[in-house]
Design an enzyme around this catalytic site. Structure first.
Site, PDB file in Angstrom:
ATOM      1  N   ARG A 112      19.156  -3.082   1.404  1.00  0.00           N
ATOM      2  CA  ARG A 112      19.982  -1.886   1.207  1.00  0.00           C
ATOM      3  C   ARG A 112      20.436  -1.323   2.545  1.00  0.00           C
ATOM      4  NH1 ARG A 112      17.389   2.297  -3.032  1.00  0.00           N
ATOM      5  NH2 ARG A 112      18.896   3.598  -1.938  1.00  0.00           N
TER       6      ARG A 112
ATOM      7  N   ARG B 286      11.273  -0.116   3.980  1.00  0.00           N
ATOM      8  CA  ARG B 286      11.872  -0.739   2.788  1.00  0.00           C
ATOM      9  C   ARG B 286      13.158  -1.468   3.163  1.00  0.00           C
ATOM     10  NH1 ARG B 286      13.249   3.159  -2.197  1.00  0.00           N
ATOM     11  NH2 ARG B 286      15.139   3.595  -1.033  1.00  0.00           N
TER      12      ARG B 286
ATOM     13  N   LYS C 254       9.682   7.315  -6.379  1.00  0.00           N
ATOM     14  CA  LYS C 254      10.152   7.404  -7.770  1.00  0.00           C
ATOM     15  C   LYS C 254      10.285   6.021  -8.412  1.00  0.00           C
ATOM     16  CE  LYS C 254      13.991   9.622  -6.761  1.00  0.00           C
ATOM     17  NZ  LYS C 254      13.914   9.685  -5.261  1.00  0.00           N
TER      18      LYS C 254
ATOM     19  N   ARG D 258      20.870  14.658 -10.209  1.00  0.00           N
ATOM     20  CA  ARG D 258      20.837  14.983  -8.777  1.00  0.00           C
ATOM     21  C   ARG D 258      21.670  16.203  -8.442  1.00  0.00           C
ATOM     22  NH1 ARG D 258      19.577   9.442  -6.862  1.00  0.00           N
ATOM     23  NH2 ARG D 258      19.344   9.365  -4.616  1.00  0.00           N
TER      24      ARG D 258
HETATM   25  P1  AMP Z   1      18.871   5.839  -4.976  1.00  0.00           P
HETATM   26  O1  AMP Z   1      18.681   4.390  -5.293  1.00  0.00           O
HETATM   27  O2  AMP Z   1      18.394   6.733  -6.072  1.00  0.00           O
HETATM   28  O3  AMP Z   1      18.297   6.210  -3.634  1.00  0.00           O
HETATM   29  O4  AMP Z   1      20.451   6.080  -4.872  1.00  0.00           O
HETATM   30  C1  AMP Z   1      21.239   5.409  -3.906  1.00  0.00           C
HETATM   31  C2  AMP Z   1      22.576   6.101  -3.769  1.00  0.00           C
HETATM   32  O5  AMP Z   1      23.271   6.035  -5.021  1.00  0.00           O
HETATM   33  C3  AMP Z   1      22.538   7.589  -3.422  1.00  0.00           C
HETATM   34  O6  AMP Z   1      22.419   7.813  -2.027  1.00  0.00           O
HETATM   35  C4  AMP Z   1      23.872   8.065  -3.981  1.00  0.00           C
HETATM   36  O7  AMP Z   1      24.934   7.696  -3.131  1.00  0.00           O
HETATM   37  C5  AMP Z   1      24.004   7.245  -5.251  1.00  0.00           C
HETATM   38  N1  AMP Z   1      23.386   7.921  -6.435  1.00  0.00           N
HETATM   39  C6  AMP Z   1      22.301   7.508  -7.146  1.00  0.00           C
HETATM   40  N2  AMP Z   1      22.048   8.340  -8.161  1.00  0.00           N
HETATM   41  C7  AMP Z   1      22.989   9.323  -8.085  1.00  0.00           C
HETATM   42  C8  AMP Z   1      23.243  10.499  -8.841  1.00  0.00           C
HETATM   43  N3  AMP Z   1      22.486  10.845  -9.889  1.00  0.00           N
HETATM   44  N4  AMP Z   1      24.303  11.273  -8.475  1.00  0.00           N
HETATM   45  C9  AMP Z   1      25.086  10.932  -7.433  1.00  0.00           C
HETATM   46  N5  AMP Z   1      24.888   9.856  -6.670  1.00  0.00           N
HETATM   47  C10 AMP Z   1      23.846   9.044  -6.986  1.00  0.00           C
END
Ligand code: AMP
Length: 190
Positions: A134, A128, A14, A89
């Site tokens: 991360r 990654r 994404k 989400r």
């Molecule tokens: P990502 O970078 O999209 O993989 O998000 C990393 C982390 O941020 C996820 O594992 C969640 O803990 C939190 N997170 C990101 N977007 C959301 C969302 N829309 N709702 C809830 N938690 C989120």
């Protein structure tokens, strides 16, 4: 204004595809993961609250994420379009997003899901993690938790957009450029 939800599990591509979309169409990229990481780095109260959930691979509470996105939409009403990456989400987030957009005379044009098998996702995330810094990409147990959260809480969001005839699934494995071409066709068709 054309608003797209880019959907798929962690590691589906994404972020990579969002970067290409915003470059080609001059859209705004709204990644809740990026926004939350920025809040953490800035040491804000919101960031500190999010940290405990993110480090475990759990979702941050809806109200935190929804408030953050509302601020961004309100501050960016003049853009060509928005790519939502990692949001919504949960079904509650999808409903809140629809409400926010409707209040501004806007809507989601399409949800595009990138489909990738789980073994490939784990491989990509661990790879990654070597360079992203991360912590949630470096620990396989946390990665599995993120998949669980995806399966239980996020996957049903696809049905929400299917019911509105806005959902399309594309193969997320293979050449980045070929996947991008498919995405462009979908964006231009709506
Ligand atoms: P990502 O970078 O999209 O993989 O998000 C990393 C982390 O941020 C996820 O594992 C969640 O803990 C939190 N997170 C990101 N977007 C959301 C969302 N829309 N709702 C809830 N938690 C989120």
């Amino acid at each position: 204004m054309k608003n797209i939800v880019l959907f798929g599990p962690p590691g589906a591509g994404k972020g990579t595809q969002s970067a290409k979309i915003i470059e080609k169409y001059d859209y705004l990229h709204l990644s809740t993961g990026d926004l939350l990481r920025a809040e953490r780095e800035a040491g804000t109260e919101l960031g500190l609250k999010a940290k405990e959930f993110m480090d475990q691979g759990a979702l941050v509470p809806d109200e935190v994420v929804i408030g953050m996105i509302a601020n961004k939409i309100n501050a960016n009403r003049q853009v060509n379009g928005i790519v939502f990456d990692g949001f919504p989400r949960t079904v509650a987030q999808a409903e809140a997003l629809d409400q926010m957009l409707t209040e501004n005379g806007l809507e989601i044009a399409k949800m595009i899901e990138l489909e990738v098998i789980e073994d490939e996702l784990v491989k990509r995330l661990l790879e990654r993690g070597k360079t992203s810094g991360r912590a949630d990409d470096q620990n396989e147990a946390v990665i599995r938790n993120r998949f669980k959260a995806y399966e239980n809480e996020t996957a049903p969001v696809a049905d929400y957009y299917k019911a509105q005839n806005k959902y399309v699934a594309l193969p997320g494995m293979g050449e980045i450029e070929i996947i991008f071409d498919y995405i462009c066709r979908e964006i231009e068709a709506c």
